[in-house]
Design an enzyme around this catalytic site. Structure first.
Site, PDB file in Angstrom:
ATOM      1  CE1 TYR A 109      -7.083  -3.455  -8.309  1.00  0.00           C
ATOM      2  CE2 TYR A 109      -7.496  -1.126  -7.889  1.00  0.00           C
ATOM      3  CZ  TYR A 109      -6.657  -2.225  -7.831  1.00  0.00           C
ATOM      4  OH  TYR A 109      -5.419  -2.100  -7.273  1.00  0.00           O
ATOM      5  CD1 TRP A 111      -6.246  -1.465  -3.007  1.00  0.00           C
ATOM      6  CD2 TRP A 111      -5.382  -1.650  -0.943  1.00  0.00           C
ATOM      7  NE1 TRP A 111      -4.891  -1.658  -3.129  1.00  0.00           N
ATOM      8  CE2 TRP A 111      -4.337  -1.765  -1.873  1.00  0.00           C
ATOM      9  CE3 TRP A 111      -5.087  -1.715   0.419  1.00  0.00           C
ATOM     10  CZ2 TRP A 111      -3.011  -1.970  -1.492  1.00  0.00           C
ATOM     11  CZ3 TRP A 111      -3.768  -1.905   0.799  1.00  0.00           C
ATOM     12  CH2 TRP A 111      -2.744  -2.048  -0.155  1.00  0.00           C
TER      13      TRP A 111
HETATM   14  N1  LIG Z   1      -0.259   5.838   3.416  1.00  0.00           N
HETATM   15  C1  LIG Z   1      -0.544   5.151   2.307  1.00  0.00           C
HETATM   16  N2  LIG Z   1       0.307   4.176   1.897  1.00  0.00           N
HETATM   17  C2  LIG Z   1       0.043   3.490   0.749  1.00  0.00           C
HETATM   18  C3  LIG Z   1      -1.118   3.747  -0.004  1.00  0.00           C
HETATM   19  C4  LIG Z   1      -1.985   4.791   0.433  1.00  0.00           C
HETATM   20  O1  LIG Z   1      -3.009   5.089  -0.199  1.00  0.00           O
HETATM   21  N3  LIG Z   1      -1.661   5.460   1.596  1.00  0.00           N
HETATM   22  N4  LIG Z   1      -1.370   3.006  -1.143  1.00  0.00           N
HETATM   23  C5  LIG Z   1      -0.707   1.716  -1.268  1.00  0.00           C
HETATM   24  C6  LIG Z   1      -0.786   1.214  -2.643  1.00  0.00           C
HETATM   25  S1  LIG Z   1      -2.283   0.592  -3.200  1.00  0.00           S
HETATM   26  C7  LIG Z   1       0.280   1.158  -3.459  1.00  0.00           C
HETATM   27  S2  LIG Z   1       0.122   0.480  -5.020  1.00  0.00           S
HETATM   28  C8  LIG Z   1       1.597   1.649  -3.048  1.00  0.00           C
HETATM   29  C9  LIG Z   1       2.184   2.517  -4.155  1.00  0.00           C
HETATM   30  O2  LIG Z   1       3.526   2.701  -4.012  1.00  0.00           O
HETATM   31  P1  LIG Z   1       4.265   3.671  -5.052  1.00  0.00           P
HETATM   32  O3  LIG Z   1       3.749   3.425  -6.412  1.00  0.00           O
HETATM   33  O4  LIG Z   1       5.710   3.565  -4.859  1.00  0.00           O
HETATM   34  O5  LIG Z   1       3.747   5.062  -4.481  1.00  0.00           O
HETATM   35  P2  LIG Z   1       3.619   6.550  -4.958  1.00  0.00           P
HETATM   36  O6  LIG Z   1       3.403   7.298  -3.691  1.00  0.00           O
HETATM   37  O7  LIG Z   1       2.612   6.673  -6.038  1.00  0.00           O
HETATM   38  O8  LIG Z   1       5.010   6.918  -5.590  1.00  0.00           O
HETATM   39  C10 LIG Z   1       6.214   6.913  -4.845  1.00  0.00           C
HETATM   40  C11 LIG Z   1       7.076   8.057  -5.275  1.00  0.00           C
HETATM   41  O9  LIG Z   1       7.506   7.898  -6.620  1.00  0.00           O
HETATM   42  C12 LIG Z   1       7.894   9.166  -7.098  1.00  0.00           C
HETATM   43  N5  LIG Z   1       7.727   9.225  -8.549  1.00  0.00           N
HETATM   44  C13 LIG Z   1       6.589   9.410  -9.255  1.00  0.00           C
HETATM   45  N6  LIG Z   1       6.871   9.428 -10.580  1.00  0.00           N
HETATM   46  C14 LIG Z   1       8.197   9.242 -10.697  1.00  0.00           C
HETATM   47  C15 LIG Z   1       9.104   9.137 -11.809  1.00  0.00           C
HETATM   48  O10 LIG Z   1       8.741   9.218 -12.979  1.00  0.00           O
HETATM   49  N7  LIG Z   1      10.418   8.900 -11.525  1.00  0.00           N
HETATM   50  C16 LIG Z   1      10.878   8.787 -10.257  1.00  0.00           C
HETATM   51  N8  LIG Z   1      12.175   8.521 -10.077  1.00  0.00           N
HETATM   52  N9  LIG Z   1      10.067   8.903  -9.196  1.00  0.00           N
HETATM   53  C17 LIG Z   1       8.742   9.112  -9.417  1.00  0.00           C
HETATM   54  C18 LIG Z   1       6.996  10.173  -6.425  1.00  0.00           C
HETATM   55  O11 LIG Z   1       7.763  11.268  -5.967  1.00  0.00           O
HETATM   56  C19 LIG Z   1       6.336   9.386  -5.326  1.00  0.00           C
HETATM   57  O12 LIG Z   1       6.374  10.029  -4.068  1.00  0.00           O
HETATM   58  O13 LIG Z   1       1.497   2.426  -1.872  1.00  0.00           O
HETATM   59  C20 LIG Z   1       0.748   1.771  -0.853  1.00  0.00           C
HETATM   60  N10 LIG Z   1       0.925   2.525   0.372  1.00  0.00           N
HETATM   61  N1  LIG Z   2      -3.850   9.710  -9.852  1.00  0.00           N
HETATM   62  C1  LIG Z   2      -3.643   8.525  -9.297  1.00  0.00           C
HETATM   63  N2  LIG Z   2      -4.645   7.636  -9.227  1.00  0.00           N
HETATM   64  C2  LIG Z   2      -4.442   6.433  -8.664  1.00  0.00           C
HETATM   65  C3  LIG Z   2      -3.175   6.082  -8.139  1.00  0.00           C
HETATM   66  C4  LIG Z   2      -2.112   7.017  -8.260  1.00  0.00           C
HETATM   67  O1  LIG Z   2      -0.965   6.747  -7.868  1.00  0.00           O
HETATM   68  N3  LIG Z   2      -2.391   8.242  -8.819  1.00  0.00           N
HETATM   69  N4  LIG Z   2      -2.987   4.857  -7.552  1.00  0.00           N
HETATM   70  C5  LIG Z   2      -3.842   3.765  -7.981  1.00  0.00           C
HETATM   71  C6  LIG Z   2      -3.712   2.621  -7.083  1.00  0.00           C
HETATM   72  S1  LIG Z   2      -2.130   1.987  -6.903  1.00  0.00           S
HETATM   73  C7  LIG Z   2      -4.755   2.045  -6.476  1.00  0.00           C
HETATM   74  S2  LIG Z   2      -4.495   0.582  -5.612  1.00  0.00           S
HETATM   75  C8  LIG Z   2      -6.116   2.587  -6.601  1.00  0.00           C
HETATM   76  C9  LIG Z   2      -6.928   2.483  -5.302  1.00  0.00           C
HETATM   77  O2  LIG Z   2      -8.281   2.640  -5.598  1.00  0.00           O
HETATM   78  P1  LIG Z   2      -9.403   1.986  -4.660  1.00  0.00           P
HETATM   79  O3  LIG Z   2      -8.930   0.684  -4.109  1.00  0.00           O
HETATM   80  O4  LIG Z   2     -10.667   1.995  -5.427  1.00  0.00           O
HETATM   81  O5  LIG Z   2      -9.456   3.057  -3.486  1.00  0.00           O
HETATM   82  P2  LIG Z   2     -10.043   2.985  -2.023  1.00  0.00           P
HETATM   83  O6  LIG Z   2     -10.181   4.387  -1.582  1.00  0.00           O
HETATM   84  O7  LIG Z   2      -9.225   2.083  -1.174  1.00  0.00           O
HETATM   85  O8  LIG Z   2     -11.492   2.391  -2.268  1.00  0.00           O
HETATM   86  C10 LIG Z   2     -12.048   1.370  -1.507  1.00  0.00           C
HETATM   87  C11 LIG Z   2     -13.527   1.660  -1.288  1.00  0.00           C
HETATM   88  O9  LIG Z   2     -14.096   0.539  -0.622  1.00  0.00           O
HETATM   89  C12 LIG Z   2     -14.941   1.002   0.433  1.00  0.00           C
HETATM   90  N5  LIG Z   2     -15.031  -0.078   1.436  1.00  0.00           N
HETATM   91  C13 LIG Z   2     -14.231  -0.316   2.484  1.00  0.00           C
HETATM   92  N6  LIG Z   2     -14.635  -1.409   3.153  1.00  0.00           N
HETATM   93  C14 LIG Z   2     -15.710  -1.883   2.500  1.00  0.00           C
HETATM   94  C15 LIG Z   2     -16.565  -3.014   2.715  1.00  0.00           C
HETATM   95  O10 LIG Z   2     -16.417  -3.816   3.623  1.00  0.00           O
HETATM   96  N7  LIG Z   2     -17.581  -3.196   1.809  1.00  0.00           N
HETATM   97  C16 LIG Z   2     -17.794  -2.340   0.766  1.00  0.00           C
HETATM   98  N8  LIG Z   2     -18.809  -2.595  -0.050  1.00  0.00           N
HETATM   99  N9  LIG Z   2     -17.010  -1.259   0.572  1.00  0.00           N
HETATM  100  C17 LIG Z   2     -15.977  -1.047   1.410  1.00  0.00           C
HETATM  101  C18 LIG Z   2     -14.264   2.252   0.918  1.00  0.00           C
HETATM  102  O11 LIG Z   2     -15.162   3.068   1.648  1.00  0.00           O
HETATM  103  C19 LIG Z   2     -13.777   2.860  -0.403  1.00  0.00           C
HETATM  104  O12 LIG Z   2     -14.748   3.693  -0.984  1.00  0.00           O
HETATM  105  O13 LIG Z   2      -6.049   3.971  -6.985  1.00  0.00           O
HETATM  106  C20 LIG Z   2      -5.320   4.145  -8.178  1.00  0.00           C
HETATM  107  N10 LIG Z   2      -5.465   5.525  -8.601  1.00  0.00           N
HETATM  108 MO   LIG Z   3      -2.195   0.229  -5.374  1.00  0.00          MO
END
Ligand SMILES: Nc1nc2c(c(=O)[nH]1)N[C@H]1C(S)=C(S)[C@@H](COP(=O)(O)OP(=O)(O)OC[C@H]3O[C@@H](n4cnc5c(=O)[nH]c(N)nc54)[C@H](O)[C@@H]3O)O[C@H]1N2
Ligand SMILES: Nc1nc2c(c(=O)[nH]1)N[C@H]1C(S)=C(S)[C@@H](COP(=O)(O)OP(=O)(O)OC[C@H]3O[C@@H](n4cnc5c(=O)[nH]c(N)nc54)[C@H](O)[C@@H]3O)O[C@H]1N2
Ligand SMILES: [Mo]
Length: 778
Positions: A109, A111
Site C-alpha cells: 500500500y 501513494w
Molecule cells: N498537504 C497534504 N495534503 C494531503 C495529504 C498530505 O499528506 N499532505 N494527504 C492526503 C490524503 S492521503 C488524505 S486521505 C487526505 C486526508 O484528509 P483528512 O482525513 O480530512 O485529513 P486530516 O488532516 O487527517 O484530518 C483533517 C482534520 O480533522 C480533524 N479531526 C481529527 N479527528 C477529529 C475528530 O474526531 N473530530 C473532528 N470533528 N475533527 C477531527 C483534525 O483537526 C484534522 O486537521 O488528505 C490528503 N491531503
Molecule cells: N498517524 C497517522 N498515520 C497515517 C495517517 C494519519 O492520518 N495519521 N494517514 C494515513 C493515510 S490517509 C495514508 S494515505 C497513508 C499514506 O502512507 P504512504 O502512502 O505509505 O505514504 P507516502 O509517504 O506517500 O509513501 C510513498 C512512498 O513511495 C515512495 N515512492 C515515490 N515514488 C516512487 C516510485 O516511483 N517507485 C517506488 N518504488 N517508490 C516510490 C516514496 O519515496 C515514499 O516512501 O498514511 C496513513 N497513516
Molecule cells: Mo490517505
C-alpha cells in the site's frame, strides 16, 4: 520541443534545468494556488538520503532468513544490480516453491508517484501476478471504513470517493456549511494521480462571498481558513457521533424532522428512533447528554440543530473522522441526520465526505476512466484489510472478520514493498517492528533511505518522477501531461519497470511481464488507450507525436455540475439505490445480520478505544491528532527543504494549547517528549490557542528515527506519531485503521536532545568489510 512539464500528486510544474541539474520547479502560470511542496524536489534528488546503489542487509547475505531478528539494526552491503536482482528472484522462487504464492505479501500500500506507467504498485502487482500471484490488501488508509460502510447505506461510495455536490452548487445554494473535521485547505494541495489547478481556496472564498456561513467542528480552530469567518466548535476528539445525535434529538423533539423525506427515500428510521429517544435504553440522546460527551454546550447544540433545519445545509464530514475508533459511526450518523433534514439530492443540501481533503473533491469529474497498466489476474484469493498488516504477520492461521465474511490470516514468508512507507503509515510502529521480524525476507523498492528501506533485506533503489518518461493524467481534470525525463537518474537508480523486468528475466518471465515493450512503448500504448477512452466521450486527443512534442494537452470539461443523489431524489423508483431496500438505509438489516456488537444495525454512540472521556485519560490526558502534513505528502519529501524548514528544534512540530503547555512547563521551541505505553517520540513545541485544550496536533510523516536501531520501544527522536497510535480496527465490519484515536502525555525533554539522523544513510559496509557473498543462482 516545448519545455518539459511534470505532474505530481501536489501539482504540475515546469522544471528548470541547467547543465543536467534540476534547479527549480516553477508552478504552472494558470494554477491559482500552486503548492510549495514542489520546491522540495530539486534538493532531494541527490541528497545524502538517496540510495546510491542496490544494497543487501549484511546478516542476510551471510545467514539469510536466520538473521531476520536483526532486520533494521544491521549495516548494508552494496551489491551490483545483477546480484541484487538475481537474489530477489531466487528468494521469490524459493518462497513460492516452499510455501506457495500466498506466502508472498505484495499489498504494498502507498501513494508512490503520479504517472500512469511508472506507478509502483501497478508495476509490482503486474509482476507478482506474472510470477503466480500474491496476498493482497484491500481498501485504503484514507477511508477504509467509508469504503466498506457506504455501499450498505447508499449503494456505492458516491459522496466519499467522487460525485460530490459540486462547489458552484454549494456557492449558489448552501447557506450553512457544517464541517465536521473542518475544511483544511492544506489537504487540498493534493489529489491522487495529480493536480493541475488548485481550485479549493478560491471555491471557498466564492462561497463566503456569496453568503455561505461556515461552522468548523474540530479540535483545531485552524481547520477552516480564517477568511471564511467560521464559528468554531472545539469538539472533544472522536465524539462527533454523540454531537450529531444531540442535533438529531433536538430536530425530533422540536418537530423539525422531515417525515415525508424519511418515508419516501429511506428505510429503518423507526428502528433508529427508539435509540434516539431512549425508549430502548432509558437514555434519550438529547443535547444535554451529547454535551457531556462532546464538550459543546447543550444550547449550542440545540441552536445548531435549529439553524440546520432553517437553512439549506451541507453536512460535511472529513475523512479523518472515520480514521478513528468506530469510524463507521460518524458517517452513518451524518447520513441519518441529513435524511432527517430532508435536503439530500437538493442543490447544496445533504451530505458530503472529504470536502477539501483533496483538490478533486467537489470539482466535477470526467465521466470516464483513463487506462492503467494492465495487471493480469491474481490467482491467490487471500487478502487482508489494509491496516491489518501487523496482525497478519503476527497471527498466521488466525481467523478475522470483515464485512460479514470470515477469513484467515495467511502465513507470510516474503514481504515486497514498492511505492509505500509502512514504517510511516502503519499505526503502532513498535508493534510493526515486532511483526516485521517474522517474514523470512523483505524486498523494498524505494528512492530514499526511509525507515521502510532501512528495515529491508534487499533494497532496490529506484528512479523518481523527473528521472523517467511517463504519461501524466490529472485524473479528475481534463489535462494530460507528457512527463518527459528531466534529469538522469541519481547514482545507480533504475526504473521500477526495469528492475522488475530483470527479476522477471531471472525467472524466465521477462517477455510475459514486458510484452516486448520498453518504457516509451508503454507510454505510447497507454496514450493510445487514453485517446480511445476520450473519443468515446467525444473528445479528440492529438496523435502521440504531436502530444509528446507539445508537452501537454488540455480540453474542455463540459460535464454539468450535479448534486449528490439528485437523480434518486427526482425519482426514487426509477433511480433505486443499490442497497437491499433501494433506499437510504438508516437501519441496515444486512449489517445487523452480521451480529457485530461493534457495529450494529444503525448509527450509535460507542465509546472510542481511547478518548478523553474514558478511563485511560487519567494516565494519558492528551488526545493526539496526527493529521496530514501541510509541507509534504505523508512521508514523501520530508527530506526536502519545504518540510525541513517547518521543523522546530530539528524535529516535527507539535502544537499544544497554551494552558496544557503551561501546566507542563513547555515553552514554544522546546523539545518535548510525547509518550504512552506504546512508544515515545521527541517533537518541537508550538503553542496555539487554536488547539482545543486536551489535544495535541502532530502531523504524520516525519521519518521514523529511533535512537537505537531495531530496538522495539526505542525513543523516536524525530516525531513520527505512529509510535504512539493504536493499531486496532474501527470494527469487525471494516477493519479500518484508527490513526486519530490515541491518548498520550507530554513532558519537556530536559536531557540534551539527540541529533536527528533520519536523513542520513544507515551504516554501509565498504566492499572489503563485506561478508562473503554466496549468491549462485539455482
Ligand atoms: N498537504 C497534504 N495534503 C494531503 C495529504 C498530505 O499528506 N499532505 N494527504 C492526503 C490524503 S492521503 C488524505 S486521505 C487526505 C486526508 O484528509 P483528512 O482525513 O480530512 O485529513 P486530516 O488532516 O487527517 O484530518 C483533517 C482534520 O480533522 C480533524 N479531526 C481529527 N479527528 C477529529 C475528530 O474526531 N473530530 C473532528 N470533528 N475533527 C477531527 C483534525 O483537526 C484534522 O486537521 O488528505 C490528503 N491531503
Ligand atoms: N498517524 C497517522 N498515520 C497515517 C495517517 C494519519 O492520518 N495519521 N494517514 C494515513 C493515510 S490517509 C495514508 S494515505 C497513508 C499514506 O502512507 P504512504 O502512502 O505509505 O505514504 P507516502 O509517504 O506517500 O509513501 C510513498 C512512498 O513511495 C515512495 N515512492 C515515490 N515514488 C516512487 C516510485 O516511483 N517507485 C517506488 N518504488 N517508490 C516510490 C516514496 O519515496 C515514499 O516512501 O498514511 C496513513 N497513516
Ligand atoms: Mo490517505
Amino acid at each position: 520541443m516545448a519545455n518539459s512539464v511534470t505532474l505530481t500528486h501536489w501539482g504540475t510544474y515546469r522544471p528548470e534545468v541547467q547543465d543536467g541539474r534540476l534547479l527549480a520547479m516553477a508552478p504552472l502560470a494558470e494554477d491559482p494556488s500552486p503548492s510549495p511542496i514542489g520546491n522540495s524536489i530539486p534538493g532531494t534528488l541527490n541528497d545524502p538520503a538517496r540510495i546510491a546503489q542496490p544494497m543487501v542487509r549484511a546478516g542476510f547475505l551471510t545467514n539469510g532468513a536466520a538473521s531476520r531478528v536483526q532486520r533494521g539494526s544491521e549495516p548494508f552491503v552494496p551489491v551490483s544490480w545483477a546480484e541484487a536482482t538475481a537474489l530477489a528472484a531466487r528468494e521469490l522462487d524459493r518462497v513460492r516453491r516452499e510455501h506457495g504464492n500466498k506466502a508472498i505479501f505484495g499489498g504494498s500500500y502507498g501513494w508512490a508517484s503520479a504517472g500512469r506507467f511508472h506507478h509502483a504498485q501497478s508495476q509490482l502487482h503486474r509482476f507478482l501476478n506474472v510470477a503466480g500471484g500474491y496476498t493482497r490488501s484491500v481498501n485504503t488508509h484514507s477511508h477504509a471504513a467509508a469504503e466498506v460502510l457506504l455501499p450498505h447505506l447508499i449503494g456505492n461510495q458516491d459522496g466519499m470517493g467522487g460525485r460530490h455536490t459540486a462547489w458552484p452548487l454549494i456557492r449558489d445554494h448552501t447557506r450553512l456549511f457544517v464541517a465536521f473535521g473542518g475544511l483544511p485547505v492544506k489537504n487540498a494541495q493534493v489529489s491522487a494521480g495529480g493536480v493541475s489547478q488548485h481550485r479549493v481556496p478560491d471555491r471557498l472564498r466564492e462561497c463566503r462571498a456569496a453568503g455561505t456561513d461556515f461552522v468548523n467542528i474540530s479540535p483545531l480552530g485552524s481547520d477552516v481558513a480564517p477568511e471564511l469567518g467560521a464559528d468554531w466548535l472545539p469538539v472533544r476528539p472522536n465524539t462527533d457521533t454523540a454531537l450529531m445525535l444531540g442535533v438529531a434529538h433536538t430536530l425530533e423533539v422540536e418537530g423539525l424532522t422531515d417525515r415525508a423525506f424519511l418515508a419516501r427515500y429511506t428505510t429503518g428510521f423507526e428502528k433508529f428512533l427508539p435509540y434516539l429517544t431512549g425508549t430502548v435504553d432509558g437514555q434519550p440522546k438529547d443535547a444535554d447528554w451529547a454535551a457531556a460527551i462532546c464538550g459543546i454546550e447543550a444550547d449550542v447544540i440545540r441552536n445548531l440543530a435549529r439553524r440546520m433545519a432553517g437553512s439549506r445545509t451541507m453536512i460535511s464530514v472529513a475523512w479523518s473522522l472515520q480514521r478513528a475508533s468506530h469510524g463507521e459511526q460518524p458517517l452513518w450518523m451524518a447520513i441519518t441526520l441529513a435524511s432527517m433534514l430532508g435536503q439530500i439530492g437538493l442543490p447544496g443540501g445533504g451530505f458530503g465526505f472529504g470536502y477539501a481533503a483533496a483538490n478533486r473533491v467537489g470539482n466535477t469529474e470526467l465521466p470516464f476512466s483513463w487506462p492503467a497498466l494492465p495487471q493480469f489476474r491474481n490467482p491467490v484469493p487471500d487478502f487482508i484489510p489494509v491496516a491489518r498488516l501487523a496482525d497478519m504477520l503476527l497471527n498466521p492461521g488466525v481467523p478475522f472478520d470483515y464485512n460479514g465474511g470470515r477469513y484467515t490470516y495467511p502465513d507470510i514468508r516474503m514481504v515486497w514493498w514498492a511505492g509505500g512507507n509502512p514504517f510511516h503509515h502503519q499505526q503502532d510502529l513498535n508493534k510493526l517492528l515486532t511483526a516485521w521480524r517474522k517474514p523470512e525476507v523483505v524486498v523494498v523498492q524505494e528512492p530514499w533511505w526511509n525507515a521502510t528501506a532501512r528495515h529491508a533485506d534487499i533494497v532496490l533503489p529506484c528512479t523518481t518522477t523527473v528521472e523517467r518518461n511517463d504519461l501524466g493524467i490529472a485524473k479528475a481534470e481534463p489535462y494530460l501531461v507528457a512527463m518527459r525525463k528531466v534529469v538522469e537518474p541519481a547514482g545507480a537508480a533504475r526504473d521500477d519497470y526495469d528492475i522488475l523486468s530483470d527479476i522477471a528475466g531471472h525467472l524466465g518471465l521477462r517477455e510475459a511481464f514486458t510484452e516486448g515493450r520498453d518504457e516509451m512503448g508503454w507510454v505510447r500504448h497507454l496514450y493510445e488507450g487514453s485517446r480511445e477512452a476520450a473519443a468515446v466521450h467525444g473528445h479528440a486527443l492529438p496523435d502521440f507525436e504531436t502530444f509528446w512534442k507539445a508537452g501537454e494537452f488540455r480540453f474542455e470539461n463540459s460535464v454539468p455540475h450535479r448534486s449528490l443523489l439528485q437523480e434518486f431524489r427526482a425519482d426514487p423508483e426509477a433511480d433505486r439505490l443499490r442497497t437491499p431496500s433501494g433506499r437510504i438505509e438508516i437501519f441496515s438489516e444486512k449489517i445487523a445480520g452480521f451480529g457485530y456488537d461493534c457495529c450494529p444495525g444503525h448509527a450509535v454512540w460507542i465509546e472510542p478505544d481511547e478518548w478523553l472521556g474514558g478511563v485511560a485519560a487519567a494516565r494519558y490526558p492528551l488526545h493526539l491528532i496526527s493529521n496530514q502534513p501541510a509541507t509534504r505528502l505523508h512521508s514523501q519529501l520530508d527530506n526536502g527543504s519545504v518540510s525541513r524548514s517547518s521543523k522546530v528544534a530539528e524535529r516535527e512540530p507539535a502544537s499544544f494549547n497554551p494552558d496544557d503547555a503551561k501546566k507542563r512547563g513547555i515553552k514554544a521551541g522546546d523539545v518535548v517528549r510525547l509518550f504512552n505505553d506504546r512508544g515515545a517520540c521527541l517533537v518541537g513545541a508550538i503553542l496555539s490557542p487554536l488547539v482545543a485544550p486536551g489535544t495535541v496536533q502532530l502531523a504524520t510523516g516525519a521519518w521514523y528515527d529511533p535512537v537505537e536501531l531495531g530496538r522495539v520501544g526505542a525513543l523516536d527522536r524525530h516525531g513520527n506519531p505512529n509510535v504512539l497510535t493504536l493499531d486496532r480496527p474501527t470494527s469487525r465490519l471494516a477493519q479500518a485503521p484508527i490513526a486519530h484515536s490515541a491518548l498520550i502525555e507530554a513532558e519537556r525533554f530536559t536531557e540534551t536532545p539527540p541529533d536527528v539522523a533520519a536523513f542520513l544513510p544507515p551504516p554501509i559496509l565498504a566492499a572489503k568489510d563485506s561478508p562473503d557473498m554466496t549468491m549462485e543462482m539455482t
